[in-house]
Design a protein around this motif. Structure first.
Motif, PDB file in Angstrom:
ATOM      1  N   SER A  71       1.192 -16.901  27.531  1.00 60.11           N
ATOM      2  CA  SER A  71      -0.020 -17.687  27.750  1.00 60.11           C
ATOM      3  C   SER A  71      -1.222 -16.748  27.719  1.00 60.11           C
ATOM      4  O   SER A  71      -1.078 -15.521  27.785  1.00 60.11           O
ATOM      5  N   PHE A  72      -2.412 -17.321  27.653  1.00 57.88           N
ATOM      6  CA  PHE A  72      -3.629 -16.512  27.699  1.00 57.88           C
ATOM      7  C   PHE A  72      -3.693 -15.723  29.001  1.00 57.88           C
ATOM      8  O   PHE A  72      -4.098 -14.562  29.018  1.00 57.88           O
ATOM      9  N   GLU A  73      -3.291 -16.358  30.104  1.00 57.99           N
ATOM     10  CA  GLU A  73      -3.333 -15.700  31.413  1.00 57.99           C
ATOM     11  C   GLU A  73      -2.375 -14.516  31.453  1.00 57.99           C
ATOM     12  O   GLU A  73      -2.720 -13.449  31.971  1.00 57.99           O
ATOM     13  N   THR A  74      -1.170 -14.683  30.918  1.00 57.87           N
ATOM     14  CA  THR A  74      -0.194 -13.591  30.888  1.00 57.87           C
ATOM     15  C   THR A  74      -0.681 -12.469  29.978  1.00 57.87           C
ATOM     16  O   THR A  74      -0.534 -11.292  30.314  1.00 57.87           O
ATOM     17  N   ALA A  75      -1.265 -12.809  28.850  1.00 52.86           N
ATOM     18  CA  ALA A  75      -1.802 -11.784  27.950  1.00 52.86           C
ATOM     19  C   ALA A  75      -2.877 -10.969  28.654  1.00 52.86           C
ATOM     20  O   ALA A  75      -2.960  -9.752  28.479  1.00 52.86           O
ATOM     21  N   ARG A  76      -3.689 -11.637  29.460  1.00 48.20           N
ATOM     22  CA  ARG A  76      -4.746 -10.932  30.196  1.00 48.20           C
ATOM     23  C   ARG A  76      -4.145 -10.080  31.313  1.00 48.20           C
ATOM     24  O   ARG A  76      -4.545  -8.951  31.523  1.00 48.20           O
ATOM     25  N   ARG A  77      -3.147 -10.616  32.012  1.00 54.03           N
ATOM     26  CA  ARG A  77      -2.558  -9.935  33.162  1.00 54.03           C
ATOM     27  C   ARG A  77      -1.662  -8.769  32.739  1.00 54.03           C
ATOM     28  O   ARG A  77      -1.596  -7.752  33.420  1.00 54.03           O
ATOM     29  N   LEU A  78      -0.957  -8.904  31.625  1.00 59.93           N
ATOM     30  CA  LEU A  78       0.035  -7.905  31.204  1.00 59.93           C
ATOM     31  C   LEU A  78      -0.318  -7.260  29.867  1.00 59.93           C
ATOM     32  O   LEU A  78       0.564  -6.977  29.061  1.00 59.93           O
ATOM     33  N   THR A  79      -1.585  -7.021  29.644  1.00 62.52           N
ATOM     34  CA  THR A  79      -2.027  -6.469  28.353  1.00 62.52           C
ATOM     35  C   THR A  79      -1.321  -5.161  28.028  1.00 62.52           C
ATOM     36  O   THR A  79      -0.880  -4.951  26.893  1.00 62.52           O
ATOM     37  N   GLU A  86       4.825  -2.774  18.767  1.00 65.97           N
ATOM     38  CA  GLU A  86       4.152  -2.804  17.467  1.00 65.97           C
ATOM     39  C   GLU A  86       4.359  -4.198  16.905  1.00 65.97           C
ATOM     40  O   GLU A  86       5.459  -4.544  16.476  1.00 65.97           O
ATOM     41  N   TRP A  87       3.314  -5.013  16.891  1.00 67.10           N
ATOM     42  CA  TRP A  87       3.425  -6.400  16.456  1.00 67.10           C
ATOM     43  C   TRP A  87       3.159  -6.523  14.967  1.00 67.10           C
ATOM     44  O   TRP A  87       2.165  -6.010  14.466  1.00 67.10           O
ATOM     45  N   ALA A  88       4.039  -7.227  14.275  1.00 75.49           N
ATOM     46  CA  ALA A  88       3.804  -7.511  12.861  1.00 75.49           C
ATOM     47  C   ALA A  88       2.712  -8.555  12.724  1.00 75.49           C
ATOM     48  O   ALA A  88       1.875  -8.481  11.828  1.00 75.49           O
ATOM     49  N   LEU A  89       2.720  -9.531  13.638  1.00 74.50           N
ATOM     50  CA  LEU A  89       1.786 -10.646  13.553  1.00 74.50           C
ATOM     51  C   LEU A  89       1.447 -11.120  14.949  1.00 74.50           C
ATOM     52  O   LEU A  89       2.307 -11.198  15.807  1.00 74.50           O
ATOM     53  N   ILE A 112      -4.585  -5.579  21.968  1.00 71.92           N
ATOM     54  CA  ILE A 112      -3.191  -5.650  21.515  1.00 71.92           C
ATOM     55  C   ILE A 112      -3.136  -5.283  20.032  1.00 71.92           C
ATOM     56  O   ILE A 112      -3.810  -5.894  19.217  1.00 71.92           O
ATOM     57  N   PRO A 113      -2.318  -4.272  19.682  1.00 65.82           N
ATOM     58  CA  PRO A 113      -2.243  -3.864  18.270  1.00 65.82           C
ATOM     59  C   PRO A 113      -1.333  -4.790  17.454  1.00 65.82           C
ATOM     60  O   PRO A 113      -0.265  -5.177  17.899  1.00 65.82           O
ATOM     61  N   TYR A 114      -1.775  -5.172  16.273  1.00 71.00           N
ATOM     62  CA  TYR A 114      -0.999  -6.028  15.383  1.00 71.00           C
ATOM     63  C   TYR A 114      -1.413  -5.700  13.958  1.00 71.00           C
ATOM     64  O   TYR A 114      -2.492  -5.174  13.703  1.00 71.00           O
ATOM     65  N   GLU A 115      -0.522  -6.030  13.020  1.00 72.86           N
ATOM     66  CA  GLU A 115      -0.848  -5.805  11.614  1.00 72.86           C
ATOM     67  C   GLU A 115      -1.600  -6.996  11.035  1.00 72.86           C
ATOM     68  O   GLU A 115      -2.525  -6.836  10.262  1.00 72.86           O
ATOM     69  N   TRP A 116      -1.173  -8.214  11.388  1.00 71.50           N
ATOM     70  CA  TRP A 116      -1.797  -9.428  10.885  1.00 71.50           C
ATOM     71  C   TRP A 116      -2.200 -10.305  12.049  1.00 71.50           C
ATOM     72  O   TRP A 116      -1.532 -10.348  13.072  1.00 71.50           O
ATOM     73  N   LEU A 117      -3.277 -11.050  11.855  1.00 76.82           N
ATOM     74  CA  LEU A 117      -3.788 -11.945  12.889  1.00 76.82           C
ATOM     75  C   LEU A 117      -3.995 -13.327  12.290  1.00 76.82           C
ATOM     76  O   LEU A 117      -4.557 -13.464  11.206  1.00 76.82           O
ATOM     77  N   LEU A 118      -3.524 -14.349  13.010  1.00 77.88           N
ATOM     78  CA  LEU A 118      -3.723 -15.729  12.597  1.00 77.88           C
ATOM     79  C   LEU A 118      -4.304 -16.488  13.777  1.00 77.88           C
ATOM     80  O   LEU A 118      -3.696 -16.542  14.846  1.00 77.88           O
ATOM     81  N   LEU A 119      -5.497 -17.029  13.589  1.00 80.75           N
ATOM     82  CA  LEU A 119      -6.146 -17.820  14.630  1.00 80.75           C
ATOM     83  C   LEU A 119      -6.016 -19.288  14.268  1.00 80.75           C
ATOM     84  O   LEU A 119      -6.386 -19.692  13.166  1.00 80.75           O
TER      85      LEU A 119
END
Length: 196
Positions: A71-79, A86-89, A112-119
Motif C-alpha cells: 500500500s502507499f502507507e507501507t511504501a512510505r513506512r518501509l521505504t 532491484e525492481w524490474a518494474l 525506490i529504484p526501478y528500471e521501468w515505471l508505470l503510473l
C-alpha cells in the motif's frame, strides 16, 4: 557469461485494492505474489519467510517472490526495505496520489529504484497546473525538472487562455501517456447496472 536472476515487480496501490491485484495476478500468471501488509509482527514474518530463499540468507540473493504488493502507507513506512531490491518494474495504481512533489509518500516512492515505471490513474489530472506538474516531475519528463519553466511555457499560457500552452501540454502528454477518453471507452463498455 553470467545469467542475471530475474528481477521482481513492485505494485504500489491503495490498501483496499491489494487483494484484487493479488487475485488477478494469480489468475492470469503463475507468478509468486506476496502482499506486504499488516502490523509490524505480520510484516516481520512476511520478510523472514517470503522475501528470500532460506539458503541465501536474509538480505542476500534473488527475491523469493515475483511480485510484491504494498500500500502507499507501507511504501512510505518501509521505504528502506522496499528499496533494498532491484525492481524490474514499479506499477503505481491511483498514481494521481503522487501529484504533490513535496509529500512524504511521493518522496518515498521516488527513493525506490526501478528500471521501468508505470503510473495508472482513472482520474484526469485537471484540477490545477501544479497537479499536472507534480505527476510530470515524478516521471522526470523533460523539460519539466523546473517548476518555473513549466509555469512559463505551459501553465501561465493556459491560465491566460492561450491555446498554444494547452497544445504544448497535449503534445507532451501524448509522448508519455496512453489515454482512453470516455468517448472511446463508451462504445466498448456495457450499460451501467445497479444491483441492490
Amino acid at each position: 557469461t553470467l545469467l542475471r536472476a530475474p528481477r521482481p515487480f513492485l505494485v504500489i496501490a491503495p490498501l483496499t485494492t491489494l487483494g484484487h491485484w493479488k487475485r488477478e495476478t494469480e489468475k492470469w500468471t503463475d507468478m509468486n505474489v506476496v502482499v506486504l501488509d499488516g502490523n509490524a509482527e505480520d510484516r516481520a514474518v512476511c520478510e523472514e519467510t517470503e522475501f528470500y530463499f532460506s539458503s541465501k540468507g536474509k538480505g542476500r540473493g534473488p527475491a523469493k517472490f515475483d511480485v510484491l504488493l504494498v500500500s502507499f502507507e507501507t511504501a512510505r513506512r518501509l521505504t528502506d526495505t522496499i528499496a533494498s531490491f532491484e525492481w524490474a518494474l514499479c506499477v503505481v495504481d491511483e498514481a494521481h496520489k503522487l501529484k504533490d512533489v513535496n509529500s512524504q509518500t511521493t518522496q518515498s516512492v521516488m527513493d525506490i529504484p526501478y528500471e521501468w515505471l508505470l503510473l495508472l490513474t482513472g482520474t484526469p489530472i485537471q484540477n490545477s497546473a501544479a497537479d499536472v506538474f507534480g505527476v510530470l516531475a515524478f516521471l522526470h519528463a523533460a523539460p519539466l525538472a523546473d517548476a518555473a519553466i513549466f509555469n512559463r511555457a505551459i501553465a501561465r499560457p493556459i491560465r491566460e487562455g492561450d491555446a498554444a500552452g494547452l497544445a504544448r501540454l497535449r503534445l507532451l502528454l501524448k509522448t508519455i501517456s496512453l489515454r482512453r477518453p470516455k468517448s472511446v471507452m463508451g462504445a466498448a463498455l456495457p450499460p451501467k447496472r445497479i444491483v441492490v
